[in-house]
Write an enzyme that holds these catalytic residues in place. Sequence first.
Site, PDB file in Angstrom:
ATOM      1  N   ASP A 156       0.801  -1.198  -0.040  1.00 53.00           N
ATOM      2  CA  ASP A 156      -0.106   0.211   0.078  1.00 53.00           C
ATOM      3  C   ASP A 156       0.618   1.370  -0.375  1.00 53.00           C
ATOM      4  O   ASP A 156       2.196   1.078   0.059  1.00 53.00           O
ATOM      5  CB  ASP A 156      -1.401  -0.469   1.259  1.00 53.00           C
ATOM      6  CG  ASP A 156      -1.990   1.037   1.524  1.00 53.00           C
ATOM      7  OD1 ASP A 156      -2.552   1.537   0.148  1.00 53.00           O
ATOM      8  OD2 ASP A 156      -2.214   1.766   2.836  1.00 53.00           O
ATOM      9  N   LEU A 157       0.600   2.557  -0.050  1.00 53.60           N
ATOM     10  CA  LEU A 157       1.652   4.095  -0.067  1.00 53.60           C
ATOM     11  C   LEU A 157       1.219   4.466   0.948  1.00 53.60           C
ATOM     12  O   LEU A 157       1.911   4.842   1.460  1.00 53.60           O
ATOM     13  CB  LEU A 157       0.908   4.492  -1.941  1.00 53.60           C
ATOM     14  CG  LEU A 157       1.536   3.300  -2.939  1.00 53.60           C
ATOM     15  CD1 LEU A 157       0.759   4.668  -3.858  1.00 53.60           C
ATOM     16  CD2 LEU A 157       2.901   3.615  -2.760  1.00 53.60           C
ATOM     17  N   ASP A 158      -0.622   5.305   0.818  1.00 48.28           N
ATOM     18  CA  ASP A 158      -0.512   6.037   2.324  1.00 48.28           C
ATOM     19  C   ASP A 158      -0.435   5.316   3.493  1.00 48.28           C
ATOM     20  O   ASP A 158      -0.937   4.513   3.780  1.00 48.28           O
ATOM     21  CB  ASP A 158      -2.092   6.798   2.283  1.00 48.28           C
ATOM     22  CG  ASP A 158      -2.060   7.378   0.336  1.00 48.28           C
ATOM     23  OD1 ASP A 158      -0.766   8.061   0.267  1.00 48.28           O
ATOM     24  OD2 ASP A 158      -3.365   8.055   0.089  1.00 48.28           O
ATOM     25  N   ASP A 216      -1.287  -0.382   6.038  1.00 39.77           N
ATOM     26  CA  ASP A 216      -2.046  -0.349   6.888  1.00 39.77           C
ATOM     27  C   ASP A 216      -3.045  -0.202   7.240  1.00 39.77           C
ATOM     28  O   ASP A 216      -3.920  -0.282   8.675  1.00 39.77           O
ATOM     29  CB  ASP A 216      -1.490   1.264   7.477  1.00 39.77           C
ATOM     30  CG  ASP A 216      -2.454   2.427   6.566  1.00 39.77           C
ATOM     31  OD1 ASP A 216      -3.588   3.513   6.750  1.00 39.77           O
ATOM     32  OD2 ASP A 216      -2.278   2.520   5.432  1.00 39.77           O
TER      33      ASP A 216
END
Length: 237
Positions: A16-18, A187
Amino acid sequence: MHIYRSMNTIKAITFDLDDTLYDNSDIVEKSEEEIVKYLQSYEGLQHLTVSELHLEKKVMLVSNPEIYHDVVVWRIETIKSLLNKAKIPSEKWSNIIDETLDTFNFWRHKMHVPQSTHALLTKLATKVPLAVITNGNVDVNKIGLSDYFQFSLRGGADGRSKPFPEIFNLAINKLAVPAGNILHVGDNLLTDVNGAINNGLLACWINIFNQDIFHLSDARCLPHIEISQLSELENLL
């Protein structure tokens, strides 16, 4: 690091990124504030607020629940609705929408990627293939991360967003690695952890707020592992 489930050999990692590879706090809020400022320059929208923008987004979601899967389309349709309600001539919409999206994207990519993240991804990329699966619209090319990843998939453009199966299945096919040997790191307990496990991947939850997973209402299942620092991933390979 907490290990909750036995794990297969890791042969690829998706991220994932954010709030996984960098701190995303306040970035989207700032971006939305800036597009509201821009839209306020048009007659009929002088008093537009961020709260009204959010309300219009909810209206769009109620009228078309599937729009949730593509945040870009969702944003465009929200802007169109605001322009329509402000009685701005439709022939002006295209330029206004383009300028609004450019404004949003400029601020959306203002996050700081820690040097520790670059260092970790450099090491991991020499050991296994890496890829991105995101529900957002961040472009890895614009934040200096593209060299580490074989590809980046985005909800909407590449199938329904996480936790739905299409985007995970596409990643599995593109990596050409069995799902059970792919570790997905994120997250979010629902989209990342639950999504990965339901689609046969290994799941790593990065617990950025040091929460107790056994007391979280959005925990549907336990991940294979839980980490509090991204650097802990190096110990797995």
